[in-house]
Design a protein around this motif. Structure first.
Motif, PDB file in Angstrom:
ATOM      1  N   UNK A 195       0.818  -1.210   0.000  1.00  0.00           N
ATOM      2  CA  UNK A 195       0.000   0.000   0.000  1.00  0.00           C
ATOM      3  C   UNK A 195       0.853   1.262   0.000  1.00  0.00           C
ATOM      4  N   UNK A 196       2.025   1.194   0.621  1.00  0.00           N
ATOM      5  CA  UNK A 196       2.913   2.357   0.670  1.00  0.00           C
ATOM      6  C   UNK A 196       3.316   2.766  -0.735  1.00  0.00           C
ATOM      7  N   UNK A 197       3.617   1.773  -1.581  1.00  0.00           N
ATOM      8  CA  UNK A 197       4.017   2.072  -2.952  1.00  0.00           C
ATOM      9  C   UNK A 197       2.867   2.680  -3.746  1.00  0.00           C
ATOM     10  N   UNK A 198       1.675   2.134  -3.555  1.00  0.00           N
ATOM     11  CA  UNK A 198       0.508   2.645  -4.275  1.00  0.00           C
ATOM     12  C   UNK A 198       0.235   4.089  -3.875  1.00  0.00           C
ATOM     13  N   UNK A 216       9.688  -0.471  -1.167  1.00  0.00           N
ATOM     14  CA  UNK A 216       9.414  -1.184  -2.418  1.00  0.00           C
ATOM     15  C   UNK A 216      10.297  -2.412  -2.543  1.00  0.00           C
ATOM     16  N   UNK A 217      11.569  -2.230  -2.240  1.00  0.00           N
ATOM     17  CA  UNK A 217      12.515  -3.339  -2.317  1.00  0.00           C
ATOM     18  C   UNK A 217      12.176  -4.415  -1.291  1.00  0.00           C
ATOM     19  N   UNK A 218      11.845  -3.999  -0.081  1.00  0.00           N
ATOM     20  CA  UNK A 218      11.543  -4.964   0.977  1.00  0.00           C
ATOM     21  C   UNK A 218      10.241  -5.711   0.698  1.00  0.00           C
ATOM     22  N   UNK A 219       9.262  -5.018   0.146  1.00  0.00           N
ATOM     23  CA  UNK A 219       8.015  -5.675  -0.231  1.00  0.00           C
ATOM     24  C   UNK A 219       8.272  -6.720  -1.314  1.00  0.00           C
ATOM     25  N   UNK A 220       9.097  -6.368  -2.297  1.00  0.00           N
ATOM     26  CA  UNK A 220       9.444  -7.326  -3.349  1.00  0.00           C
ATOM     27  C   UNK A 220      10.189  -8.520  -2.771  1.00  0.00           C
TER      28      UNK A 220
END
Length: 520
Positions: free
Chosen positions: A187-190, A338-342
């Motif tokens: 959600x942070x990225x969105x 973003x990197x950590x979510x991926x």
């Protein structure tokens, strides 16, 4: 044909349908087991959506989009992302039709073995697993580099260790908890992308230091940029090279299918997730590319710095040109999430593909063992362990080896998409051969079979031409192998398995459309 246990479709903790015997067409063995536990159906439709978003939206959009615009120009890059979006639509609808009907862990690896050829499932599954597991190591390294933006004296080994422990632990949690964790992370990225779009509209309208911009950067330096060669040919080369880049950015959207085997009421959840994920990702990608192209000239030298922190992000470059100084730190923090979510998605998807490989007899049976809460702990542990290869980046020679390992995974997504299209065509043929109407399917892919043929054609075309720049000018052997090593490895795995196991293509009459099927 092996028997099956029916899903209740009502209980979020219902057990995954599975093989009970060893006589299925696919050669599958016994259940995912250990202590009587199995994978649980704890994911909801919104979890699937954010799982795919978490695996798709990352450094490719936040960092790679800048280099793409520098290479091909704003309009060429925008067209490339829209066109590849159509390819992704064809792949996801094909996958959605199969995954909503037969929602099994690892979905497309299973379909390849059952519908086409066991050797195809073997080669596809292993290269896809290696792609995600080695990408996990890449994301751990990237996280350390991003943090060095704030303090370059800190060793990336510290953060590789911390994040490896954290995300390994998260993937041992019950699937519902994992889904919630990934949802909030994604959600942070969105929110960031939506915020950037609002920011870009204001800046473009004249709120920044540059005043009103409009479509000025589409006129000067121009909508299309030349790449490697001059003239119209150079503009086409730029477009085609960015077409490949766009494909890399979209990879991960197929994770909706990976999670189908752990989804409550997959007949409804999977089609819903397919639609929302596709349109969500496409709109976010296209909008971001469109506004970056408006705000940042394609010849801006900062677009091609080659760095991995916020200074290379076109979002930050746009903010600097507008005179906004506070944004770089914010964007760097978002890059980190973003990197950590991926990374979180990498371990999940890799472990479930391992489960699928064991279910189809392509990996040792002990790998599919689960604990009492339904976590395939052996598969998670093996996938996570590959992430420790990130430590290779601490030495220069090790870093070179790590780069070559990444080259192996470079086009694994296109290989997977091609195989999904092949599986879907085989799936439709099997339904027709058995006299089963597609009207009974929970979700029917549109424009068939033409849309699947469209996706297959362009996926294969991109696979075969992704290293075309190696042939422009003086031939580059290293660039050639970097572009095609994954395709070569795929065929080695396929041919090697076929020769050793003496497998044969599955006959239409023998295609298994029952095991794992959701009963309506």
């Amino acid at each position: 044909m092996s028997s099956e246990k029916e899903s209740t479709n009502k209980d979020a903790e219902a057990k995954v349908p599975h093989h009970e015997g060893t006589n299925s067409v696919s050669g599958s063995g016994k259940d995912v087991e250990a202590g009587g536990a199995e994978l649980k159906r704890g994911l909801q439709a919104h979890h699937l959506q954010f799982l795919a978003i978490g695996g798709t939206i990352g450094t490719g959009l936040f960092l790679g989009s800048g280099k793409a615009i520098n290479t091909a120009g704003p309009v060429s890059t925008l067209i490339a992302f829209i066109f590849v979006g159509v390819i992704v639509f064809s792949v996801m609808t094909s996958l959605g039709e199969m995954a909503s009907f037969i929602p099994v862990p690892g979905s497309f690896t299973v379909y390849a073995s059952r519908f086409v050829d066991p050797s195809l499932g073997f080669a596809m599954g292993w290269i896809y697993w290696f792609s995600w597991s080695i990408t996990f190591a890449l994301e751990l390294t990237a996280a350390g580099l991003i943090i060095q933006y704030w303090d370059a004296s800190l060793s990336i080994a510290i953060f590789i260790t911390i994040f490896w422990v954290v995300f390994t632990a998260v993937n041992f949690l019950p699937i519902r908890w994992y889904g919630e964790f990934e949802m909030w992370f994604s959600s942070i990225k969105v929110v960031t992308i939506v915020g950037f779009i609002i920011f870009a509209i204001c800046i473009n309208a004249g709120a920044g230091a540059q005043g009103y911009i409009g479509f000025h950067n589409w006129v000067h330096p121009g909508p299309f940029a030349e790449y490697l060669v001059l003239g119209a040919t150079g503009k086409f080369v730029g477009f085609w090279s960015v077409l490949v880049t766009a494909g890399f950015s979209y990879q991960g959207a197929e994770l909706v299918g990976v999670g189908a085997g752990e989804t409550a009421d997959p007949a409804k959840a999977v089609p819903s997730a397919i639609r929302w994920t596709f349109w969500g990702i496409l709109s976010l990608f296209v909008s971001t590319i469109f506004f970056i192209g408006l705000l940042v000239p394609s010849d801006n030298p900062d677009l091609n710095l080659g760095k991995t922190d916020a200074s290379a992000s076109p979002l930050v470059i746009a903010a600097k040109l507008a005179g906004v100084k506070v944004l770089p730190d914010i964007i760097n923090a978002v890059l980190l999430t973003a990197v950590l979510s991926a990374a979180n998605s990498n371990v999940y998807s890799g472990s479930r593909i391992l489960v699928a490989l064991t279910n189809e007899g392509h990996a040792p049976a002990f790998i599919r063992r689960t604990n009492k809460i339904g976590t395939p702990y052996v598969a998670v542990g093996i996938t996570s362990a590959i992430g420790l290869l990130a430590y290779m980046n601490l030495s220069e020679s090790g870093g070179d080896v790590f780069d070559w390992l990444l080259n192996v995974t470079a086009i694994a997504g296109f290989i997977t998409w091609s195989c999904i299209c092949i599986c879907h065509m085989r799936f439709m043929n099997a339904l027709a051969h058995k006299g089963t109407s597609r009207d009974i399917l929970p979700y029917r892919a549109p424009l068939q079979p033409y849309l699947t043929w469209f996706g297959l054609f362009f996926c294969v075309l991109i696979l075969l031409t992704n290293g075309f720049t190696a042939f422009i000018g003086e031939f580059s052997t290293s660039d050639f192998f970097a572009a095609y090593i994954s395709l070569i490895l795929f065929f080695v795995l396929f041919v090697g398995h076929k020769v050793i196991m003496r497998t044969k293509p599955v006959k239409l009459a023998d295609v298994d459309l029952m095991t794992g099927r959701i009963q309506q």
